[in-house]
Design a protein around this motif. Structure first.
Motif, mmCIF file in Angstrom:
data_model
loop_
_atom_site.group_PDB
_atom_site.id
_atom_site.type_symbol
_atom_site.label_atom_id
_atom_site.label_comp_id
_atom_site.label_asym_id
_atom_site.label_seq_id
_atom_site.Cartn_x
_atom_site.Cartn_y
_atom_site.Cartn_z
ATOM 1 N N ASN A 46 0.828 -1.204 0.000
ATOM 2 C CA ASN A 46 0.000 0.000 0.000
ATOM 3 C C ASN A 46 0.864 1.255 0.000
ATOM 4 N N LEU A 47 1.898 1.271 0.812
ATOM 5 C CA LEU A 47 2.772 2.436 0.867
ATOM 6 C C LEU A 47 3.482 2.653 -0.470
ATOM 7 N N ARG A 48 3.895 1.569 -1.097
ATOM 8 C CA ARG A 48 4.567 1.702 -2.395
ATOM 9 C C ARG A 48 3.597 2.183 -3.471
ATOM 10 N N PHE A 58 1.054 10.361 2.221
ATOM 11 C CA PHE A 58 2.360 11.008 2.373
ATOM 12 C C PHE A 58 3.357 10.495 1.345
ATOM 13 N N MET A 59 3.280 9.214 1.013
ATOM 14 C CA MET A 59 4.233 8.616 0.072
ATOM 15 C C MET A 59 4.180 9.260 -1.310
ATOM 16 N N ALA A 100 -3.677 4.788 5.562
ATOM 17 C CA ALA A 100 -4.201 5.695 4.537
ATOM 18 C C ALA A 100 -3.443 7.020 4.530
ATOM 19 N N VAL A 101 -3.159 7.541 5.723
ATOM 20 C CA VAL A 101 -2.393 8.787 5.801
ATOM 21 C C VAL A 101 -0.965 8.559 5.316
ATOM 22 N N ALA A 135 13.362 5.135 2.135
ATOM 23 C CA ALA A 135 13.538 6.002 3.294
ATOM 24 C C ALA A 135 12.209 6.576 3.759
ATOM 25 N N ASP A 136 11.327 6.886 2.815
ATOM 26 C CA ASP A 136 10.027 7.444 3.182
ATOM 27 C C ASP A 136 9.111 6.380 3.789
#
Length: 236
Positions: free
Chosen positions: A97-99, A150-151, A145-146, A113-114
């Motif tokens: 999800n972050l990617r 941000f990513m 979700a937040v 890093a993020d």
């Protein structure tokens, strides 16, 4: 410097007009709240900005009129939208999800890093990094979700009801992380929030909507000092 400005914005679902004249502005690096009763047009205002409803009036972002712009292009300009209900991808892991949040980015070396920064911001996610998003608690899904927003490294974050359905302690933890994110990243924020106490802990100014119109704008301190605001939103 003004980053986002809405002037007499209208919006429609089919033939039904929901916004009848919303005006507000968000400065670069600032945080602005939108308050109002259910049905006042708060969520629709965010959707008008992100291009997911038919809108009129003028919506200017970084000097460019973006009204009517496709949602994918709005995202590419630097606006990230965390919708009500979180909208995480349940079949993907936390890391995936972050990617996904970084899919428009060109600085691939910085993505890892993020992701580490997101896990530091929301340490509850660190132990769940390989878990499917659908297996997370409501609070963890909101954190994800937040983090995913941000990513994208946006200039503006649209945040819709981040505390909805969360236990009070969890909601406070989520908002504490969002405040830290604002302080450390400089991302501007436009926040819809039913819990006015949480909203006022984060935003500099707020706009009050009634039946699709802007009726009041002021600083957090000014609004908190108004009897009608205390009665309607702060339980005073």
């Amino acid at each position: 410097m003004t980053l986002l400005e809405l002037e007499d914005v209208t919006a429609f679902y089919g033939s039904v007009q929901v916004l009848e004249g919303v005006s507000l502005s968000v400065p670069e690096g600032g945080a602005v709240g939108i308050l109002g009763a259910n049905g006042a047009g708060k969520t629709t205002t965010l959707r008008a900005i992100s291009g997911t409803v038919r809108a009129g009036g003028r919506i200017t972002f970084a000097g460019e009129n973006i009204r009517g712009t496709r949602p994918d292009r709005v995202a590419g300009l630097g606006i990230a939208h965390v919708p009500e209900g979180r909208g995480t991808l349940g079949g993907l892991t936390v890391r995936e999800n972050l990617r996904v949040g970084a899919y428009l980015r060109k600085d691939r070396r910085s993505i890892a890093a993020d992701i580490d920064y997101c896990l530091d911001l929301f340490p509850q996610l660190k132990d769940r990094i390989s878990s499917a998003a659908s297996a997370l608690s409501g609070g963890e899904q909101q954190m994800l979700a937040v983090g995913r927003a941000f990513m994208a490294k946006p200039r503006l974050l649209l945040l819709d009801e981040a505390s909805l359905g969360l236990a009070p302690s969890t909601a406070r933890n989520v908002y504490a992380a969002i405040r830290r994110l604002r302080e450390e990243s400089g991302i501007a924020m436009l926040i819809v929030e039913q819990n006015a106490t949480l909203a006022f802990s984060l935003v500099d100014t707020a706009t009050v909507l009634e039946t699709g119109r802007t009726v009041l704008t002021g600083t957090s301190d000014e609004l908190k000092g108004m009897d009608e605001i205390r009665r309607a939103y702060l339980g005073g």
